[in-house]
Design a protein around this motif. Structure first.
Motif, PDB file in Angstrom:
ATOM      1  N   GLY A 154       0.798  -1.067  -0.009  1.00 25.74           N
ATOM      2  CA  GLY A 154       0.023  -0.029  -0.074  1.00 25.74           C
ATOM      3  C   GLY A 154       0.953   1.272   0.007  1.00 25.74           C
TER       4      GLY A 154
ATOM      5  N   ASP B 227     -11.501   0.268   0.588  1.00 20.72           N
ATOM      6  CA  ASP B 227     -10.287  -0.205   0.062  1.00 20.72           C
ATOM      7  C   ASP B 227      -9.873  -1.760  -0.121  1.00 20.72           C
ATOM      8  OD1 ASP B 227      -7.572   0.015  -0.733  1.00 20.72           O
ATOM      9  OD2 ASP B 227      -7.006   1.098   1.302  1.00 20.72           O
TER      10      ASP B 227
ATOM     11  N   THR C  34      -4.986  -0.382  -1.120  1.00 16.62           N
ATOM     12  CA  THR C  34      -4.376   0.372  -2.065  1.00 16.62           C
ATOM     13  C   THR C  34      -3.586   1.300  -1.144  1.00 16.62           C
ATOM     14  OG1 THR C  34      -5.546   0.133  -3.927  1.00 16.62           O
ATOM     15  CG2 THR C  34      -4.284   2.167  -3.809  1.00 16.62           C
TER      16      THR C  34
END
Ligand SMILES: Cc1cc2nc3c(=O)[nH]c(=O)nc-3n(C[C@H](O)[C@H](O)[C@H](O)COP(=O)(O)OP(=O)(O)OC[C@H]3O[C@@H](n4cnc5c(N)ncnc54)[C@H](O)[C@@H]3O)c2cc1C
Length: 505
Positions: free
Chosen positions: A91, A490, A494
């Motif tokens: 991420g 999410d 990410t």
């Protein structure tokens, strides 16, 4: 990006993450250009951690697989979209100027991230002095915005940190300024969601008409979702600019240990009565000395700001001085501009929205400029619990700090920031050398234990204490709700889990 961010050839522990991250980094480099991307891919096509510079907290350096420094919001957006397309990649960790000194500086909470450094997004997009707002980007520093407001009827709520720190980075951390907690200045946020959608939440200026500068809008408030948050990456904020008082004076009150309870109770009474403005600051002798002031008398000093008009200021200050004498809690009372030390002068400038003297305090405290702090070899840690704003509670926090000194030999200095009539930020800080690193970090662990036991919970965490968020949250259901929001917004991870997020299971 610093020159020390060179690659090391130790493969990351999870090589599938390393491979997907290498592919995402290749695509993201095409977006920002090779001069704005740092990463290293080994012979097996795996992204390997960079060797990066030290941080002043001397916290463990995490595995960071790349650093990307976009020039524009459009580039930042495309980077997020790229990482969202590679669900196996690690991420993104957003930073603004990365000067989170005392809490880990630029370090992420967890290993295996790619840093998205937004320091070059540094535009003041719009400023309305009459109506009291500015729209700024993450790289806009408090020195930069304060300078735009010099000589105007508005001022910035500034912190005691360097002039080169980010207004947005500090607000997203729930930092504390001289006039209020910085989150109180956030009117609206422009946010990149994990899928790359760009949204504006809270108040935002209307190009066609003037709307009241009211942050809450209609329906649930969404801006706070992105504070201390890993649900989005902030690319701009509308921030409040405070009315500049016609006249301002700082009254300094000194007191001994014996006066601590009555002094804090008196300050609270004066806040309730409207006799003092802004955030009263109470330094112990160790903090005064560390910040370059004169703490030799071993006393506490309270810096109380009084705002007024040209005609009322003398009367208002005299009322406070009379109250201070009448309370019997103080050994010295001064409203004079004479005999001020470095801390006294710096504090007065900060109350007036001018952070330009802070850098001199850094040089006195560390013997280096703020820019050189992380590499200076000095150590600095913060512990930031909130305490109820009563004399007895502040004295009890002070007692815990003294107990830590007695048990570990590590003496934290303290500055109480009186944020409201009901709670205060009991800032504990310690300067140390590399030789003392383990002992000081152990003292910080003890501070967490003792203060939590007393009910004095921190409102910000350093990178090494991210796990404390689960121990401190009163309701596990709230953490579960946050985890649900994270997986809904999410699903590909990410945005990397931050200090306050719920690590994926
Ligand atoms: C001597 C000294 C005095 C200090 N005085 C103060 C003080 O008075 N008040 C105070 O609050 N602090 C103070 N600090 C601590 C610290 O330096 C400041 O809080 C500083 O503003 C934080 O660094 P930054 O502004 O570069 O933010 P950053 O380090 O860039 O950001 C802080 C955190 O916010 C999040 N974040 C940042 N940008 C984004 C983004 N665009 N999108 C999503 N998340 C993001 C990240 O989690 C990041 O780690 C002091 C430090 C020292 C050494």
């Amino acid at each position: 990006m610093t020159a020390t961010e060179t690659p090391v050839t130790t493969p990351t522990s999870t090589s599938t993450v390393g491979t997907a991250t290498a592919e995402a980094l290749r695509a993201a480099t095409a977006v920002v250009g090779p001069a704005r991307a740092r990463h290293h891919v080994d012979g097996t096509g795996t992204a390997v951690p960079l060797v990066r510079g030290a941080n002043v907290s001397m916290s463990r350096t995490r595995d960071v697989l790349g650093v990307l420094r976009p020039r524009t919001v459009a580039e930042a957006r495309r980077v997020v979209q790229v990482f969202d397309r590679f669900p196996g990649a690690c991420g993104l960790q957003a930073i603004s100027t990365g000067h989170n000194w005392g809490l880990g500086s630029r370090e992420p909470a967890h290993d295996d991230v790619v840093t998205l450094d937004l320091g070059d997004l540094a535009e003041v997009r719009a400023l309305d002095v009459d109506r009291g707002w500015a729209v700024i980007e993450p790289g806009v520093t408090q020195g930069q915005l304060a300078a735009c407001l010099a000589g105007t009827s508005r001022m910035l709520n500034v912190t005691n940190s360097a002039s080169t720190t980010s207004v947005i980075g500090n607000a997203l951390e729930r930092g504390v300024g001289f006039r209020a907690q910085r989150t109180d200045d956030v009117l609206g946020l422009e946010v990149l969601l994990p899928d790359g959608e760009l949204v504006r939440v809270g108040w935002w200026p209307d190009a066609e008409r003037h709307t009241p500068v009211y942050p809450h809008g209609l329906g649930p408030g969404l801006a706070d979702l992105f504070v201390q948050s890993d649900l989005g990456i902030v690319t701009a904020a509308a921030v409040r600019l405070l009315p500049r008082p016609q006249a301002q004076r700082v009254v300094r009150l000194r007191f001994t240990d014996a006066g601590l309870v009555p002094a804090m109770d008196a300050i609270r009474d004066w806040l309730v009565a409207g006799l003092v403005d802004a955030v009263p600051k109470v330094y112990d002798a160790a903090a005064t000395t560390r910040y370059g002031g004169d703490g030799s008398a071993g006393q506490f000093v309270a810096h109380l700001c009084v705002d007024g008009t040209e005609r009322t200021i003398d009367t208002l200050v005299q009322l406070l001085v009379d109250e201070a004498h009448a309370s019997g809690a103080f050994v010295a009372v001064s409203a004079s501009d004479e005999d001020r030390d470095l801390v006294d002068v710096d504090v007065a400038h900060d109350f007036a929205g001018d952070p330009s003297r802070n850098d001199a305090v850094f040089e006195k405290t560390f013997g280096t400029t703020p820019a050189g702090l992380d590499a200076s070899g000095h150590g600095w840690l913060f512990f930031l619990p909130l305490v109820p704003m009563t004399g007895a509670d502040v004295a009890s926090a002070h007692g815990l700090k003294e107990r830590i000194a007695a048990e570990t030999g590590v003496r934290f200095g303290s500055v109480v920031h009186v944020l409201s009539t009901d709670y205060a930020d009991f800032v504990m800080s310690v300067r140390f050398t590399a030789a003392d690193r383990d002992r000081v970090h152990a003292a910080l662990d003890l501070a967490h234990e003792l203060f939590a036991e007393a009910g004095f919970r921190p409102y910000r965490l350093d990178v090494d204490h991210a796990a404390w968020v689960d121990r401190l949250d009163p309701d596990p259901g709230a953490r579960a709700l946050l985890a649900r929001l994270k997986s809904a917004l999410d699903p590909h991870g990410t945005i990397a889990t931050n200090r306050y997020g719920v690590p994926a299971r």
